[in-house]
Design an enzyme around this catalytic site. Sequence first.
Site, PDB file in Angstrom:
ATOM      1  N   HIS A  80     -12.449   2.832  -2.150  1.00 27.77           N
ATOM      2  CA  HIS A  80     -13.290   3.242  -1.015  1.00 27.77           C
ATOM      3  C   HIS A  80     -14.475   4.093  -1.462  1.00 27.77           C
ATOM      4  O   HIS A  80     -14.396   4.807  -2.475  1.00 27.77           O
ATOM      5  CB  HIS A  80     -12.472   3.934   0.079  1.00 27.77           C
ATOM      6  CG  HIS A  80     -11.803   5.215  -0.329  1.00 27.77           C
ATOM      7  ND1 HIS A  80     -12.429   6.430  -0.271  1.00 27.77           N
ATOM      8  CD2 HIS A  80     -10.548   5.467  -0.781  1.00 27.77           C
ATOM      9  CE1 HIS A  80     -11.593   7.381  -0.658  1.00 27.77           C
ATOM     10  NE2 HIS A  80     -10.437   6.827  -0.983  1.00 27.77           N
ATOM     11  N   ASP A  82     -16.148   6.427   0.492  1.00 31.53           N
ATOM     12  CA  ASP A  82     -16.333   7.736   1.129  1.00 31.53           C
ATOM     13  C   ASP A  82     -15.454   8.809   0.484  1.00 31.53           C
ATOM     14  O   ASP A  82     -14.518   8.506  -0.263  1.00 31.53           O
ATOM     15  CB  ASP A  82     -16.020   7.654   2.629  1.00 31.53           C
ATOM     16  CG  ASP A  82     -14.564   7.294   2.903  1.00 31.53           C
ATOM     17  OD1 ASP A  82     -14.043   6.401   2.213  1.00 31.53           O
ATOM     18  OD2 ASP A  82     -13.945   7.920   3.792  1.00 31.53           O
ATOM     19  N   ASP A 110     -11.258  10.840  -6.193  1.00 27.21           N
ATOM     20  CA  ASP A 110     -10.751  10.041  -5.077  1.00 27.21           C
ATOM     21  C   ASP A 110     -11.958   9.650  -4.229  1.00 27.21           C
ATOM     22  O   ASP A 110     -12.440  10.449  -3.457  1.00 27.21           O
ATOM     23  CB  ASP A 110      -9.735  10.878  -4.286  1.00 27.21           C
ATOM     24  CG  ASP A 110      -9.310  10.234  -2.978  1.00 27.21           C
ATOM     25  OD1 ASP A 110      -9.606   9.046  -2.788  1.00 27.21           O
ATOM     26  OD2 ASP A 110      -8.704  10.928  -2.142  1.00 27.21           O
ATOM     27  N   GLU A 143     -12.597   5.346   4.574  1.00 24.26           N
ATOM     28  CA  GLU A 143     -11.142   5.239   4.389  1.00 24.26           C
ATOM     29  C   GLU A 143     -10.458   6.531   4.815  1.00 24.26           C
ATOM     30  O   GLU A 143      -9.433   6.528   5.477  1.00 24.26           O
ATOM     31  CB  GLU A 143     -10.848   4.933   2.910  1.00 24.26           C
ATOM     32  CG  GLU A 143      -9.385   4.573   2.637  1.00 24.26           C
ATOM     33  CD  GLU A 143      -8.503   5.752   2.314  1.00 24.26           C
ATOM     34  OE1 GLU A 143      -7.269   5.574   2.296  1.00 24.26           O
ATOM     35  OE2 GLU A 143      -9.026   6.872   2.105  1.00 24.26           O
ATOM     36  N   GLU A 144     -11.088   7.633   4.436  1.00 24.78           N
ATOM     37  CA  GLU A 144     -10.448   8.936   4.611  1.00 24.78           C
ATOM     38  C   GLU A 144     -10.240   9.310   6.078  1.00 24.78           C
ATOM     39  O   GLU A 144      -9.371  10.093   6.402  1.00 24.78           O
ATOM     40  CB  GLU A 144     -11.285  10.032   3.917  1.00 24.78           C
ATOM     41  CG  GLU A 144     -11.472   9.839   2.415  1.00 24.78           C
ATOM     42  CD  GLU A 144     -10.195  10.147   1.617  1.00 24.78           C
ATOM     43  OE1 GLU A 144      -9.152  10.397   2.230  1.00 24.78           O
ATOM     44  OE2 GLU A 144     -10.276  10.119   0.375  1.00 24.78           O
ATOM     45  N   ASP A 167      -6.486   3.855  -5.730  1.00 19.32           N
ATOM     46  CA  ASP A 167      -6.733   5.008  -4.868  1.00 19.32           C
ATOM     47  C   ASP A 167      -5.495   5.894  -4.802  1.00 19.32           C
ATOM     48  O   ASP A 167      -5.027   6.261  -3.732  1.00 19.32           O
ATOM     49  CB  ASP A 167      -7.114   4.500  -3.460  1.00 19.32           C
ATOM     50  CG  ASP A 167      -7.533   5.620  -2.533  1.00 19.32           C
ATOM     51  OD1 ASP A 167      -7.882   6.701  -3.036  1.00 19.32           O
ATOM     52  OD2 ASP A 167      -7.508   5.412  -1.307  1.00 19.32           O
ATOM     53  N   HIS A 356      -8.504  15.988  -2.523  1.00 16.22           N
ATOM     54  CA  HIS A 356      -8.849  16.639  -1.253  1.00 16.22           C
ATOM     55  C   HIS A 356      -8.870  18.161  -1.370  1.00 16.22           C
ATOM     56  O   HIS A 356      -8.750  18.858  -0.378  1.00 16.22           O
ATOM     57  CB  HIS A 356      -7.886  16.229  -0.115  1.00 16.22           C
ATOM     58  CG  HIS A 356      -7.908  14.762   0.186  1.00 16.22           C
ATOM     59  ND1 HIS A 356      -7.385  14.219   1.350  1.00 16.22           N
ATOM     60  CD2 HIS A 356      -8.412  13.711  -0.508  1.00 16.22           C
ATOM     61  CE1 HIS A 356      -7.547  12.900   1.329  1.00 16.22           C
ATOM     62  NE2 HIS A 356      -8.165  12.575   0.218  1.00 16.22           N
TER      63      HIS A 356
HETATM   64 ZN   LIG Z   1      -8.667   7.908  -1.533  1.00 19.65          ZN
END
Ligand SMILES: [Zn+2]
Length: 382
Positions: A80, A82, A110, A143-144, A167, A356
Amino acid sequence: MEIKINEKRLLDTFLTLVRIDSESLHEKDIQCYVAAEMKKRGCQVVVDKIGKKIGSTAQGNIIATLKGTRPGKPFFLSAHLDTVPPGKGIKPIVKKDRVTSDGTTILAGDDKTGVALMLEIAQVLKEQKVAHPTIEFIFTLNEEHGMYGSKNLDYSKIKAKDGLIMDHEELSDLLVRGPEVVDFIVEITGVTAHAGVAPEKGISALEVAAKALSMMKLGRIDKETVCNFGVVSGGQVTNAVMPKLSLLGEARSLSHVKLQKQVKHMKDCFAKAAKQFVKKVDGKTIRPVIDIKTPLRYGALNVPVTAPTVKLALAAAKKYGIKMKPVSSGGGCDANVLCQHGLVAPNLGLGVRNCHTPREYVDLAEYYTASKIVLDILLNYK
Ligand SMILES: [Zn+2]
């Protein structure tokens, strides 16, 4: 001739991508960059037009196809575009064994490790003459924030059935199972009354909620099932019986049957609680009204361990001395959505840690090994 990933170039590409801001729904710059780079690598690039629909600055998801140099079924790779916040102005710092951010933002390993690797693989296959299947590179938006890119992807454009999502965190964990998730959107309407003068004439939405929740199994239900209410809002003043309250929650399970059972149990608790508050006021019956919506957030990820990609991944890992094992996770990702559309793809970790968070980093040795494994998987796919 042995085909090789150019590690230095891979790292440079990764650093370039990390410096392009792309928090969820602000993926325009990275989408344009990646689409152009894939074109340069000889891919046929299609960008769909879902951006507007999902509220992104980007035009859409990218499907870049690199034509095979041998006959056989196509294979896909996916990552992904984003990132979560804080992801603006990321300053990657390359240390001896890892890449970190400067501590004020995430790193965006990520999932830019995945995006960079896809660019590198396309480049490697272009410049090193080697027989390979047709590869579809799928780059998704948003995606997030709930996988809205993959949820809106035009699956008729994807010819491959088998593939790999990149991912995840640790390379040794090959994610093959993930839960189905149901959202709980509950609105309880009571009956308001003056809390000082005539509380007995009201029904407190809060008390109804408390009663229902006190009867409910929450948290860890069993090995495969969990449930949680995370948002509650209601009421404005202390001197009125609370007229309305809303609750947001979720239930997750690796088992569809167990999830359905849990959802029914939760609904039953609300119904039972509501019944206990029915009463007569001034000759009239009053009762709380509970509205419950339980939309499916996403379906389960369920890749059989006999799937071609799983077998190839485990074999490749062994070659490179990695003890890889198929695992399940409590979270969801694009793999769940792709799985619902009949694509069979485990989720491989590329050596990212602490996703994150500002402590996120990429373990370089692990990233390079993962890159070799991914290349090995697709070259051996028949
Ligand atoms: Zn991810």
